[in-house]
Design a protein around this motif. Structure first.
Motif, PDB file in Angstrom:
ATOM      1  N   THR A 189       0.808  -1.069   0.174  1.00 52.24           N
ATOM      2  CA  THR A 189      -0.177   0.193  -0.003  1.00 52.24           C
ATOM      3  C   THR A 189       0.799   1.462   0.025  1.00 52.24           C
ATOM      4  O   THR A 189       1.829   1.493   0.953  1.00 52.24           O
ATOM      5  CB  THR A 189      -0.674   0.264   1.348  1.00 52.24           C
ATOM      6  OG1 THR A 189      -1.526  -1.265   1.253  1.00 52.24           O
ATOM      7  CG2 THR A 189      -1.806   1.271   1.312  1.00 52.24           C
ATOM      8  N   LEU A 190       0.594   1.847  -0.801  1.00 49.04           N
ATOM      9  CA  LEU A 190       1.453   3.264  -1.436  1.00 49.04           C
ATOM     10  C   LEU A 190       0.609   4.438  -0.700  1.00 49.04           C
ATOM     11  O   LEU A 190      -0.420   4.699  -1.120  1.00 49.04           O
ATOM     12  CB  LEU A 190       2.089   3.650  -2.468  1.00 49.04           C
ATOM     13  CG  LEU A 190       2.627   2.104  -3.032  1.00 49.04           C
ATOM     14  CD1 LEU A 190       3.068   2.214  -4.550  1.00 49.04           C
ATOM     15  CD2 LEU A 190       4.016   1.964  -2.114  1.00 49.04           C
ATOM     16  N   PHE A 191       1.250   5.311   0.070  1.00 46.14           N
ATOM     17  CA  PHE A 191       0.589   6.625   0.784  1.00 46.14           C
ATOM     18  C   PHE A 191       0.849   7.693   0.068  1.00 46.14           C
ATOM     19  O   PHE A 191      -0.160   8.401  -0.369  1.00 46.14           O
ATOM     20  CB  PHE A 191       0.762   6.558   2.347  1.00 46.14           C
ATOM     21  CG  PHE A 191       0.310   5.364   2.751  1.00 46.14           C
ATOM     22  CD1 PHE A 191       1.268   4.599   3.440  1.00 46.14           C
ATOM     23  CD2 PHE A 191      -1.120   4.884   2.979  1.00 46.14           C
ATOM     24  CE1 PHE A 191       0.737   3.447   4.156  1.00 46.14           C
ATOM     25  CE2 PHE A 191      -1.619   4.020   3.615  1.00 46.14           C
ATOM     26  CZ  PHE A 191      -0.775   3.101   4.255  1.00 46.14           C
ATOM     27  N   ASP A 216       5.601   2.825   3.174  1.00 44.08           N
ATOM     28  CA  ASP A 216       6.096   4.058   2.663  1.00 44.08           C
ATOM     29  C   ASP A 216       6.553   3.649   1.373  1.00 44.08           C
ATOM     30  O   ASP A 216       7.804   3.274   1.275  1.00 44.08           O
ATOM     31  CB  ASP A 216       6.838   4.614   3.500  1.00 44.08           C
ATOM     32  CG  ASP A 216       7.156   6.213   3.374  1.00 44.08           C
ATOM     33  OD1 ASP A 216       7.641   6.454   2.104  1.00 44.08           O
ATOM     34  OD2 ASP A 216       7.228   6.980   4.315  1.00 44.08           O
ATOM     35  N   GLY A 217       5.850   3.992   0.204  1.00 47.83           N
ATOM     36  CA  GLY A 217       6.428   3.587  -1.176  1.00 47.83           C
ATOM     37  C   GLY A 217       7.629   4.494  -1.578  1.00 47.83           C
ATOM     38  O   GLY A 217       8.552   3.948  -2.350  1.00 47.83           O
ATOM     39  N   TYR A 218       7.728   5.774  -1.119  1.00 45.76           N
ATOM     40  CA  TYR A 218       8.839   6.661  -1.480  1.00 45.76           C
ATOM     41  C   TYR A 218      10.339   6.112  -1.039  1.00 45.76           C
ATOM     42  O   TYR A 218      11.132   5.925  -1.997  1.00 45.76           O
ATOM     43  CB  TYR A 218       8.659   7.890  -0.914  1.00 45.76           C
ATOM     44  CG  TYR A 218      10.039   8.961  -1.408  1.00 45.76           C
ATOM     45  CD1 TYR A 218       9.763   9.372  -2.955  1.00 45.76           C
ATOM     46  CD2 TYR A 218      10.701   9.286  -0.671  1.00 45.76           C
ATOM     47  CE1 TYR A 218      10.949  10.064  -3.372  1.00 45.76           C
ATOM     48  CE2 TYR A 218      11.906   9.930  -1.097  1.00 45.76           C
ATOM     49  CZ  TYR A 218      11.973  10.302  -2.454  1.00 45.76           C
ATOM     50  OH  TYR A 218      13.145  11.058  -2.835  1.00 45.76           O
ATOM     51  N   TYR A 225      16.428   2.058  -5.637  1.00 48.41           N
ATOM     52  CA  TYR A 225      17.415   2.664  -6.298  1.00 48.41           C
ATOM     53  C   TYR A 225      18.761   2.666  -5.939  1.00 48.41           C
ATOM     54  O   TYR A 225      19.573   2.533  -6.714  1.00 48.41           O
ATOM     55  CB  TYR A 225      16.904   4.251  -6.371  1.00 48.41           C
ATOM     56  CG  TYR A 225      17.605   5.140  -7.344  1.00 48.41           C
ATOM     57  CD1 TYR A 225      17.957   5.005  -8.732  1.00 48.41           C
ATOM     58  CD2 TYR A 225      18.451   6.118  -6.538  1.00 48.41           C
ATOM     59  CE1 TYR A 225      18.851   6.028  -9.597  1.00 48.41           C
ATOM     60  CE2 TYR A 225      19.092   7.058  -7.589  1.00 48.41           C
ATOM     61  CZ  TYR A 225      19.338   6.519  -8.640  1.00 48.41           C
ATOM     62  OH  TYR A 225      20.051   7.836  -9.491  1.00 48.41           O
ATOM     63  N   TYR A 226      19.050   2.806  -4.611  1.00 53.96           N
ATOM     64  CA  TYR A 226      20.294   2.794  -4.062  1.00 53.96           C
ATOM     65  C   TYR A 226      20.862   1.408  -4.166  1.00 53.96           C
ATOM     66  O   TYR A 226      22.118   1.221  -4.232  1.00 53.96           O
ATOM     67  CB  TYR A 226      20.185   3.141  -2.592  1.00 53.96           C
ATOM     68  CG  TYR A 226      20.294   4.766  -2.527  1.00 53.96           C
ATOM     69  CD1 TYR A 226      19.672   5.828  -3.367  1.00 53.96           C
ATOM     70  CD2 TYR A 226      21.009   5.425  -1.410  1.00 53.96           C
ATOM     71  CE1 TYR A 226      19.591   7.116  -3.117  1.00 53.96           C
ATOM     72  CE2 TYR A 226      21.180   6.884  -1.253  1.00 53.96           C
ATOM     73  CZ  TYR A 226      20.512   7.779  -2.114  1.00 53.96           C
ATOM     74  OH  TYR A 226      20.536   8.989  -2.038  1.00 53.96           O
ATOM     75  N   ILE A 227      20.124   0.476  -3.896  1.00 53.86           N
ATOM     76  CA  ILE A 227      20.507  -1.008  -3.731  1.00 53.86           C
ATOM     77  C   ILE A 227      21.068  -1.150  -5.525  1.00 53.86           C
ATOM     78  O   ILE A 227      22.221  -1.834  -5.425  1.00 53.86           O
ATOM     79  CB  ILE A 227      19.656  -2.089  -3.651  1.00 53.86           C
ATOM     80  CG1 ILE A 227      19.278  -1.898  -2.180  1.00 53.86           C
ATOM     81  CG2 ILE A 227      20.058  -3.467  -4.081  1.00 53.86           C
ATOM     82  CD1 ILE A 227      20.296  -2.671  -1.464  1.00 53.86           C
ATOM     83  N   ILE A 266       7.459   1.095  -8.543  1.00 60.88           N
ATOM     84  CA  ILE A 266       6.798   1.762  -7.272  1.00 60.88           C
ATOM     85  C   ILE A 266       7.015   3.146  -7.459  1.00 60.88           C
ATOM     86  O   ILE A 266       5.933   3.904  -7.143  1.00 60.88           O
ATOM     87  CB  ILE A 266       7.718   1.241  -5.875  1.00 60.88           C
ATOM     88  CG1 ILE A 266       7.667   0.025  -5.669  1.00 60.88           C
ATOM     89  CG2 ILE A 266       7.242   2.202  -4.565  1.00 60.88           C
ATOM     90  CD1 ILE A 266       8.387  -0.543  -4.904  1.00 60.88           C
ATOM     91  N   SER A 267       7.846   3.942  -7.833  1.00 59.89           N
ATOM     92  CA  SER A 267       7.868   5.518  -8.043  1.00 59.89           C
ATOM     93  C   SER A 267       6.975   5.891  -8.947  1.00 59.89           C
ATOM     94  O   SER A 267       6.435   6.911  -8.820  1.00 59.89           O
ATOM     95  CB  SER A 267       9.305   5.777  -8.672  1.00 59.89           C
ATOM     96  OG  SER A 267       9.773   5.441  -9.620  1.00 59.89           O
ATOM     97  N   ASP A 268       6.744   5.111  -9.979  1.00 59.45           N
ATOM     98  CA  ASP A 268       5.732   5.408 -11.057  1.00 59.45           C
ATOM     99  C   ASP A 268       4.259   5.359 -10.406  1.00 59.45           C
ATOM    100  O   ASP A 268       3.475   6.106 -10.715  1.00 59.45           O
ATOM    101  CB  ASP A 268       5.622   4.487 -12.163  1.00 59.45           C
ATOM    102  CG  ASP A 268       6.954   5.081 -13.152  1.00 59.45           C
ATOM    103  OD1 ASP A 268       7.402   5.906 -13.182  1.00 59.45           O
ATOM    104  OD2 ASP A 268       7.122   4.264 -14.300  1.00 59.45           O
TER     105      ASP A 268
END
Length: 309
Positions: free
Chosen positions: A3-5, A252-254, A261-263, A286-288
């Protein structure tokens, strides 16, 4: 898919200290104009273009709107316009603290325009007023911002002196953590990764106990990034994965997306291109989904570069 908020605006000193800064900007206006509040709300939500439209509506010059206008112009990459907005706001200050805040913001605009001598002059004037007013929070903010300007010029000694002053002034763990993060950036610029990691680790510990999840997640990912720069990929991915796990648990999707991205950056630096490609794609998905346009653009650029190798 979790779930992304919400979409978090760009993160940095201004974001971390946004509540303090906004309270300072509106301090003298117990009944702040609704238009000003709307402008600052749009700015806080990352909608700089909408904030600018609100600030530029015809009407009587108002300090708060001019300050919001200048900050929006800065966010939109218009530092020269921001200098003009903050200059217009200067004579509208009602007290020394308001003038100090205006000078500090003007220093930010000069810094963004690479006019470092003018930036330092504005910061020094703001700091003098903050000292006279015994405003500890404002002094910390100004010292960190002045240090950032010195760092941009490669003046490590001056940067260190500003950051040391901020650390001595810090009145709580949030301010101490912020200062340790700045010290970590300074040490990394000098190639002193052991010192950088030690400072960033202190920041992570403090943000875990006293900061918000945003503060903690950002500090944790930056610690991972420092390990990448130090070519210690095992520790980099251990710290980044810790943030990803907690972001998933928090929904927390962000921060989950930024973690992937960092991985991927760690995997790419370690010549594990197939794994990096999968992680970049996971970050992009996820970011999209949450509309994190800036992060999506960064991921897409990495994917484009990978496809050309």
């Amino acid at each position: 898919m979790m779930t992304l908020f919400k979409l978090h605006p760009c993160f940095g000193l201004t974001k971390r200290l946004a509540p303090v800064l906004v309270s300072l900007l509106l301090a003298s206006q117990a009944q702040a104009a609704t238009l000003s509040e709307q402008c600052f709300t749009q700015l806080s939500d990352g909608n700089a273009a909408e904030a600018l439209k609100l600030a530029q509506q015809p009407g009587k010059l108002q300090r708060e709107l001019l300050l919001c206008q200048g900050r929006a112009e800065l966010a939109l990459g218009q530092p020269d316009a921001a200098v003009k907005s903050f200059t217009k706001a200067e004579p509208l200050a009602n007290n020394p603290q308001e003038r100090a805040v205006t000078l500090m913001l003007k220093g930010n605009a000069y810094k963004a325009a690479s006019q470092f001598a003018q930036a330092q002059e504005s910061y020094n004037a703001a700091l003098k007023l903050a000292v006279e007013q015994k405003s500890q929070k404002l002094q910390v903010m100004i010292q960190l911002l002045a240090g950032e300007a010195a760092l941009q010029q490669g003046d490590f000694a001056t940067t260190q002196s500003h950051y040391d002053a901020a650390l001595n002034l810090a009145g709580n763990n949030n301010e101490r953590a912020d200062t340790h993060e700045h010290l970590a950036q300074l040490k990394a610029k000098q190639g002193l990764y052991d010192d950088a990691i030690a400072n960033q680790t202190k920041a992570v510990v403090m943000q875990r106990t006293d900061g918000t999840f945003d503060d903690y997640a950002n500090a944790g990912l930056e610690l991972g990034h420092l390990y990448i720069d130090a070519k210690d990929y095992t520790n980099a991915e251990r710290h980044i994965n810790k943030v990803i796990t907690q972001a998933r648990e928090a929904g927390d999707g962000y921060w989950a997306a930024k973690g992937y991205y960092y991985i991927a950056l760690s995997q790419l630096a370690n010549q594990r291109k197939d794994e990096a490609l999968a992680s970049f794609k996971q970050a992009l998905e996820i970011s999209d989904a949450i509309g994190a346009e800036k992060l999506s653009a960064e991921v897409n650029l990495q994917l484009k570069n990978l496809s050309q190798q």
